[in-house]
Design a protein around this motif. Structure first.
Motif, short mmCIF file in Angstrom:
data_model
loop_
_atom_site.label_atom_id
_atom_site.label_comp_id
_atom_site.label_asym_id
_atom_site.label_seq_id
_atom_site.Cartn_x
_atom_site.Cartn_y
_atom_site.Cartn_z
N ILE A 315 5.41 6.63 -3.03
CA ILE A 315 6.75 6.96 -2.50
C ILE A 315 6.97 8.47 -2.53
O ILE A 315 7.48 9.07 -1.57
CB ILE A 315 7.84 6.23 -3.32
N VAL A 316 6.60 9.14 -3.63
CA VAL A 316 6.75 10.60 -3.76
C VAL A 316 5.92 11.31 -2.70
O VAL A 316 6.38 12.28 -2.06
CB VAL A 316 6.33 11.06 -5.17
N LYS A 318 5.11 10.21 0.13
CA LYS A 318 5.77 10.04 1.43
C LYS A 318 6.94 11.02 1.57
O LYS A 318 7.15 11.63 2.64
CB LYS A 318 6.27 8.59 1.55
N TYR A 319 7.72 11.18 0.46
CA TYR A 319 8.83 12.15 0.49
C TYR A 319 8.30 13.56 0.78
O TYR A 319 8.88 14.31 1.58
CB TYR A 319 9.57 12.14 -0.84
N ASP A 322 7.39 13.82 4.34
CA ASP A 322 8.57 13.91 5.20
C ASP A 322 9.20 15.30 5.13
O ASP A 322 9.64 15.87 6.15
CB ASP A 322 9.60 12.86 4.79
N ILE A 323 9.28 15.89 3.92
CA ILE A 323 9.87 17.22 3.74
C ILE A 323 9.08 18.28 4.50
O ILE A 323 9.62 19.14 5.22
CB ILE A 323 9.96 17.58 2.25
N CYS A 379 13.19 21.45 -2.39
CA CYS A 379 12.14 20.40 -2.36
C CYS A 379 11.27 20.45 -3.61
O CYS A 379 10.90 19.42 -4.19
CB CYS A 379 11.28 20.57 -1.10
N SER A 382 13.27 19.00 -6.44
CA SER A 382 13.28 17.52 -6.35
C SER A 382 11.92 16.94 -6.76
O SER A 382 11.85 15.90 -7.45
CB SER A 382 13.61 17.08 -4.92
N LEU A 383 10.88 17.62 -6.36
CA LEU A 383 9.53 17.15 -6.70
C LEU A 383 9.30 17.22 -8.21
O LEU A 383 8.69 16.31 -8.81
CB LEU A 383 8.49 18.00 -5.96
N LEU A 386 11.07 14.34 -9.80
CA LEU A 386 10.31 13.08 -9.60
C LEU A 386 9.09 13.03 -10.52
O LEU A 386 8.74 11.98 -11.08
CB LEU A 386 9.88 12.95 -8.14
#
Length: 446
Positions: A315-316, A318-319, A322-323, A379, A382-383, A386
């Protein structure tokens, strides 16, 4: 000078002398023994008295005209011709007529002895000792060189039954045999508890051969033995007084071996059937356990923390993808706008407008760079968050901080309700495992 003759020549001379001196029918009195009938209907038997015996042939053509039916042991008058049967070198009577005289002396004595012992209760079933179901140690009263003991041992070998066989050598024929057998029986009485059974054994024979086993003294001694007894004398059709006093009578020595072998064979078959049943049931149980194991492995794989972390990581990723794609798209759009403005500038080409536009472009570029940098920093932040969450979720990191993981049946325990008294649990530490047995529970109060 001694005359040299062949066997045939001397036999022919004897035949001539015998038949020429007895050139008319003779009448001979004696008892019938070894009576047999051939498939062609001829009767063969031995005519005997206390001291001698002679072979008799009663051909079918003469027998059919005779009114008396011959019986073993009868005393008869045989009328016929004396002859020599050259092939065997035996002299014999060719019977023309057989007349009943009386019951033979041998059978009279047999019936008298039988009557006396039966009256005294020596044949009673309630006085017979039980033969042990499983026999191990056997004493055999028999001739050690006779065919009877060989047949007995060979049958045990064929049945693969290993008994402890002690042969007590005795004579089994002749008057002297009676004293020999009785003396051995008297010694055997000292071996109660050592031998499981005593077998009195002899192969088949004529009435005269088996007569010693009709002796009253021998029969009484056989009855007195404290060890269970088996008589295996003669053939199936032969009966002796010892057969009646024995605890068990079998028809032949081979039948004695079969009788002793039967419980072993039945036990062997039962053991084989039980082994096959155990193997079959074990296979069924094993198959069920394999299915149960597959079910548990599937459940463990679904709830395995490593698989959970792997899914979160995907999931990470993929994020991040996307970013990165979003930032690149914005940059591309800005460049498109810039190219469009430059096109307008170049097209109109006023210097002031150009300078102004250049100034705006620089300003836009500064804003764009600042925006991009801010976006990238957000980003990254956020990373980082996570990643920190992933570390917190990783059981290995939890174990490093002094915590442990409790498993029940290879499945992580999430609640006190999943644990019962007397459960076996497994606790994982950072450096190994330990097993515990649940002896108590304490519920956390609110």
């Amino acid at each position: 000078m001694i005359m040299k003759l062949t066997v045939t020549e001397i036999t022919k001379k004897i035949k001539f002398l015998l038949e020429s001196n007895f050139n008319s029918p003779v009448c001979v009195v004696g008892e019938i023994s070894n009576l047999s009938v051939s498939p062609s209907g001829h009767i063969y038997f031995t005519l005997k008295d206390e001291s001698a015996q002679i072979k008799v042939v009663f051909f079918k053509r003469y027998r059919m005209a005779n009114t008396y039916k011959l019986n073993q042991g009868d005393k008869v008058e045989v009328i016929g011709d004396l002859s020599v049967y050259e092939s065997d070198g035996l002299y014999q009577i060719i019977a023309r007529k057989v007349v009943y005289d009386s019951a033979g002396d041998f059978y009279k004595r047999f019936e008298e002895t039988k009557r006396i012992l039966e009256k005294e209760g020596l044949f009673d079933k309630d006085k017979k000792k039980d033969i042990p179901l499983i026999v191990k140690n056997v004493a055999v009263l028999t001739s050690p060189t006779g065919a009877a003991i060989k047949d007995f041992i060979q049958t045990l070998k064929l049945n693969r039954v290993g008994l402890n066989i002690d042969i007590w050598p005795v004579q089994v024929q002749g008057a002297q045999a009676i004293k020999d057998i009785i003396s051995k029986m008297q010694v055997l009485d000292r071996y109660v508890g050592i031998y499981d059974v005593v077998i009195l054994m002899r192969g088949g024979g004529s009435l005269e051969d088996l007569i010693i086993f009709n002796d009253e003294t021998l029969a009484r001694e056989f009855f007195k033995l404290k060890i269970p007894t088996i008589s295996a004398i003669g053939h199936e059709r032969d009966f002796s007084i010892c057969d009646f006093v024995a605890d068990l009578r079998v028809s032949t020595p081979t039948a004695a071996a079969e009788t002793l072998s039967k419980p072993y064979l039945e036990l062997r078959n039962r053991i084989r059937d039980n082994i096959n049943k155990i193997i079959r049931m074990s296979q069924i149980k094993l198959d069920k356990n394999y299915q149960l194991l597959d079910k548990f492995l599937s459940l463990v794989s679904y709830k395995n923390p490593k698989n959970i972390i792997k899914n979160k990581k995907e999931i990470v990723d993929k994020y991040l993808s996307d970013i990165t794609s979003g930032i690149g798209l914005k940059i591309k759009n800005k460049y498109l706008i810039l190219n469009e403005k430059l096109y307008i500038v170049e097209k109109k080409n006023p210097i002031n407008i150009v300078n102004e536009l250049k100034s705006k472009v620089r300003h836009i570029d500064s804003l764009l760079s600042s925006s991009i940098n801010n976006k990238i920093e957000k980003c990254k932040f956020s990373l980082d968050i996570l990643n920190q969450k992933l570390k917190l979720l990783n059981p290995e990191n939890i174990l490093e901080r002094g915590y442990s993981i409790v498993y029940k049946n290879k499945i992580p325990v999430g609640s006190l309700n999943d644990v019962n008294l007397e459960d076996y649990l497994e606790i994982q530490f950072k450096d190994g495992y330990t097993s515990v047995f649940v002896t108590g529970k304490k519920v956390k109060k609110d």
